[in-house]
Scaffold this motif. Structure first.
Motif, PDB file in Angstrom:
ATOM      1  N   PRO A  85       0.832  -1.209   0.000  1.00  0.00           N
ATOM      2  CA  PRO A  85       0.000   0.000   0.000  1.00  0.00           C
ATOM      3  C   PRO A  85       0.863   1.255   0.000  1.00  0.00           C
ATOM      4  O   PRO A  85       2.040   1.214   0.357  1.00  0.00           O
ATOM      5  CB  PRO A  85      -0.801  -0.126   1.297  1.00  0.00           C
ATOM      6  N   ILE A  86       0.235   2.365  -0.403  1.00  0.00           N
ATOM      7  CA  ILE A  86       0.931   3.642  -0.483  1.00  0.00           C
ATOM      8  C   ILE A  86       0.281   4.608   0.503  1.00  0.00           C
ATOM      9  O   ILE A  86      -0.916   4.850   0.457  1.00  0.00           O
ATOM     10  CB  ILE A  86       0.853   4.223  -1.906  1.00  0.00           C
ATOM     11  N   MET A  87       1.103   5.159   1.380  1.00  0.00           N
ATOM     12  CA  MET A  87       0.642   6.167   2.328  1.00  0.00           C
ATOM     13  C   MET A  87       0.866   7.539   1.702  1.00  0.00           C
ATOM     14  O   MET A  87       1.990   7.908   1.387  1.00  0.00           O
ATOM     15  CB  MET A  87       1.430   6.050   3.636  1.00  0.00           C
ATOM     16  N   LEU A  88      -0.241   8.272   1.498  1.00  0.00           N
ATOM     17  CA  LEU A  88      -0.161   9.623   0.976  1.00  0.00           C
ATOM     18  C   LEU A  88      -0.172  10.590   2.150  1.00  0.00           C
ATOM     19  O   LEU A  88      -0.998  10.461   3.054  1.00  0.00           O
ATOM     20  CB  LEU A  88      -1.357   9.915   0.064  1.00  0.00           C
ATOM     21  N   ALA A 114      -7.489   5.559   7.935  1.00  0.00           N
ATOM     22  CA  ALA A 114      -6.160   5.394   7.344  1.00  0.00           C
ATOM     23  C   ALA A 114      -5.116   5.177   8.430  1.00  0.00           C
ATOM     24  O   ALA A 114      -4.250   4.307   8.303  1.00  0.00           O
ATOM     25  CB  ALA A 114      -5.804   6.617   6.500  1.00  0.00           C
ATOM     26  N   VAL A 115      -5.206   5.951   9.501  1.00  0.00           N
ATOM     27  CA  VAL A 115      -4.244   5.808  10.601  1.00  0.00           C
ATOM     28  C   VAL A 115      -4.325   4.403  11.200  1.00  0.00           C
ATOM     29  O   VAL A 115      -3.301   3.753  11.420  1.00  0.00           O
ATOM     30  CB  VAL A 115      -4.484   6.884  11.688  1.00  0.00           C
ATOM     31  N   LEU A 116      -5.534   3.920  11.453  1.00  0.00           N
ATOM     32  CA  LEU A 116      -5.689   2.571  12.023  1.00  0.00           C
ATOM     33  C   LEU A 116      -5.167   1.509  11.061  1.00  0.00           C
ATOM     34  O   LEU A 116      -4.528   0.545  11.485  1.00  0.00           O
ATOM     35  CB  LEU A 116      -7.143   2.296  12.386  1.00  0.00           C
ATOM     36  N   LYS A 117      -5.436   1.678   9.776  1.00  0.00           N
ATOM     37  CA  LYS A 117      -4.970   0.685   8.794  1.00  0.00           C
ATOM     38  C   LYS A 117      -3.450   0.697   8.709  1.00  0.00           C
ATOM     39  O   LYS A 117      -2.817  -0.352   8.613  1.00  0.00           O
ATOM     40  CB  LYS A 117      -5.602   0.975   7.427  1.00  0.00           C
ATOM     41  N   ILE A 137       5.006  -0.665   3.735  1.00  0.00           N
ATOM     42  CA  ILE A 137       4.285   0.514   3.253  1.00  0.00           C
ATOM     43  C   ILE A 137       5.217   1.384   2.415  1.00  0.00           C
ATOM     44  O   ILE A 137       6.382   1.573   2.762  1.00  0.00           O
ATOM     45  CB  ILE A 137       3.739   1.343   4.448  1.00  0.00           C
ATOM     46  N   ARG A 138       4.674   1.918   1.323  1.00  0.00           N
ATOM     47  CA  ARG A 138       5.379   2.908   0.500  1.00  0.00           C
ATOM     48  C   ARG A 138       4.824   4.290   0.832  1.00  0.00           C
ATOM     49  O   ARG A 138       3.750   4.405   1.409  1.00  0.00           O
ATOM     50  CB  ARG A 138       5.152   2.623  -0.996  1.00  0.00           C
ATOM     51  N   PHE A 139       5.534   5.326   0.434  1.00  0.00           N
ATOM     52  CA  PHE A 139       5.147   6.697   0.776  1.00  0.00           C
ATOM     53  C   PHE A 139       5.152   7.576  -0.457  1.00  0.00           C
ATOM     54  O   PHE A 139       5.990   7.416  -1.345  1.00  0.00           O
ATOM     55  CB  PHE A 139       6.120   7.275   1.809  1.00  0.00           C
ATOM     56  N   GLU A 140       4.221   8.515  -0.491  1.00  0.00           N
ATOM     57  CA  GLU A 140       4.143   9.481  -1.579  1.00  0.00           C
ATOM     58  C   GLU A 140       3.508  10.752  -1.045  1.00  0.00           C
ATOM     59  O   GLU A 140       2.522  10.699  -0.315  1.00  0.00           O
ATOM     60  CB  GLU A 140       3.310   8.913  -2.725  1.00  0.00           C
ATOM     61  N   ALA A 141       4.079  11.900  -1.386  1.00  0.00           N
ATOM     62  CA  ALA A 141       3.511  13.177  -0.961  1.00  0.00           C
ATOM     63  C   ALA A 141       2.217  13.446  -1.726  1.00  0.00           C
ATOM     64  O   ALA A 141       2.115  13.155  -2.923  1.00  0.00           O
ATOM     65  CB  ALA A 141       4.500  14.308  -1.196  1.00  0.00           C
ATOM     66  N   LEU A 142       1.237  13.987  -1.031  1.00  0.00           N
ATOM     67  CA  LEU A 142      -0.033  14.344  -1.661  1.00  0.00           C
ATOM     68  C   LEU A 142       0.178  15.349  -2.788  1.00  0.00           C
ATOM     69  O   LEU A 142      -0.566  15.353  -3.770  1.00  0.00           O
ATOM     70  CB  LEU A 142      -0.987  14.950  -0.619  1.00  0.00           C
ATOM     71  N   SER A 200      -6.059  17.526   3.047  1.00  0.00           N
ATOM     72  CA  SER A 200      -6.630  17.602   4.398  1.00  0.00           C
ATOM     73  C   SER A 200      -6.505  16.309   5.191  1.00  0.00           C
ATOM     74  O   SER A 200      -6.792  16.302   6.381  1.00  0.00           O
ATOM     75  CB  SER A 200      -8.111  17.989   4.317  1.00  0.00           C
ATOM     76  N   SER A 201      -6.095  15.224   4.543  1.00  0.00           N
ATOM     77  CA  SER A 201      -6.057  13.943   5.249  1.00  0.00           C
ATOM     78  C   SER A 201      -4.938  13.060   4.740  1.00  0.00           C
ATOM     79  O   SER A 201      -4.617  13.070   3.550  1.00  0.00           O
ATOM     80  CB  SER A 201      -7.391  13.209   5.053  1.00  0.00           C
ATOM     81  N   VAL A 202      -4.400  12.268   5.651  1.00  0.00           N
ATOM     82  CA  VAL A 202      -3.540  11.184   5.232  1.00  0.00           C
ATOM     83  C   VAL A 202      -4.444  10.167   4.533  1.00  0.00           C
ATOM     84  O   VAL A 202      -5.617  10.012   4.887  1.00  0.00           O
ATOM     85  CB  VAL A 202      -2.786  10.556   6.436  1.00  0.00           C
ATOM     86  N   VAL A 203      -3.930   9.521   3.494  1.00  0.00           N
ATOM     87  CA  VAL A 203      -4.699   8.538   2.745  1.00  0.00           C
ATOM     88  C   VAL A 203      -3.828   7.301   2.608  1.00  0.00           C
ATOM     89  O   VAL A 203      -2.635   7.409   2.310  1.00  0.00           O
ATOM     90  CB  VAL A 203      -5.086   9.073   1.339  1.00  0.00           C
ATOM     91  N   LEU A 204      -4.407   6.142   2.835  1.00  0.00           N
ATOM     92  CA  LEU A 204      -3.700   4.890   2.580  1.00  0.00           C
ATOM     93  C   LEU A 204      -4.392   4.233   1.398  1.00  0.00           C
ATOM     94  O   LEU A 204      -5.596   3.950   1.456  1.00  0.00           O
ATOM     95  CB  LEU A 204      -3.714   3.961   3.788  1.00  0.00           C
ATOM     96  N   VAL A 205      -3.635   4.003   0.337  1.00  0.00           N
ATOM     97  CA  VAL A 205      -4.191   3.430  -0.883  1.00  0.00           C
ATOM     98  C   VAL A 205      -3.664   2.014  -1.027  1.00  0.00           C
ATOM     99  O   VAL A 205      -2.461   1.791  -1.152  1.00  0.00           O
ATOM    100  CB  VAL A 205      -3.814   4.261  -2.135  1.00  0.00           C
TER     101      VAL A 205
END
Length: 172
Positions: free
Chosen positions: A54-57, A122-125, A81-86, A106-111
């Motif tokens: 998954p990608i954490m935005l 998203a935080v819990l996931k 987990i991978r990371f990408e700036a919004l 406005s929010s962190v997103v986990l895709v």
């Protein structure tokens, strides 16, 4: 389920402290934007072809968000987990895949390949993916009603620049 977003997002200028500009093009001629829709799940499928993680935005200029990314990296020994700036082009495309506006920071997103999570979900996931004891904490926190978790999340998110500050560029 495919999420269709009108391609009329066209030439989009984003100005949120990071002063990022982006032209969104879904392999379409700008003159045909009004006639076509973009299947953003299909358009972003390549993000999961070679790497299923998954990608954490995250907001790349937010000090709290950058600290959160560092925390997740430090507690994700298996690099799940991978990371990408919004604010990045990839981040914007993944936001649209998640049913959000491309300039919504406005929010962190986990895709994940088949689903996206925002705010407290998203935080819990994310906590489920990192090392112990965080998956167990996420399990117990899921029993707190969503409206209460998201209320706390929104309060922090809406004040994150005032409390934690921001930087001119993404530090991660």
């Amino acid at each position: 389920m495919a999420l269709l977003i009108p391609a009329s997002f066209g030439n989009l200028a984003v100005s949120r402290r990071a002063h990022v500009s982006l032209t969104v093009s879904a392999s379409a001629n700008p003159r045909t934007f009004h006639r076509e829709s973009v299947d953003w799940v299909k358009e972003t499928a390549s993000f999961f072809d070679q790497d299923k993680r998954p990608i954490m935005l995250f907001d790349g200029v937010c000090n709290l968000c950058n600290g959160g990314v560092k925390f997740v990296r430090d507690h994700d020994r298996n690099r799940r987990i991978r990371f990408e700036a919004l604010q990045s082009e990839a981040g914007k495309r993944l936001l649209m895949r998640s049913g959000r506006a491309p300039d919504d920071i406005s929010s962190v997103v986990l895709v994940e390949k088949d689903r996206s999570y925002t705010k407290s979900e998203a935080v819990l996931k994310i906590m489920e993916y990192i090392d112990l004891p965080f998956p167990q904490l996420a399990f117990f926190m899921q029993f707190v009603p969503l409206f209460a978790r998201d209320s706390v999340y929104d309060n922090i998110a809406n004040n994150r620049y005032a409390i934690f500050g921001w930087s001119e560029s993404c530090e991660i």
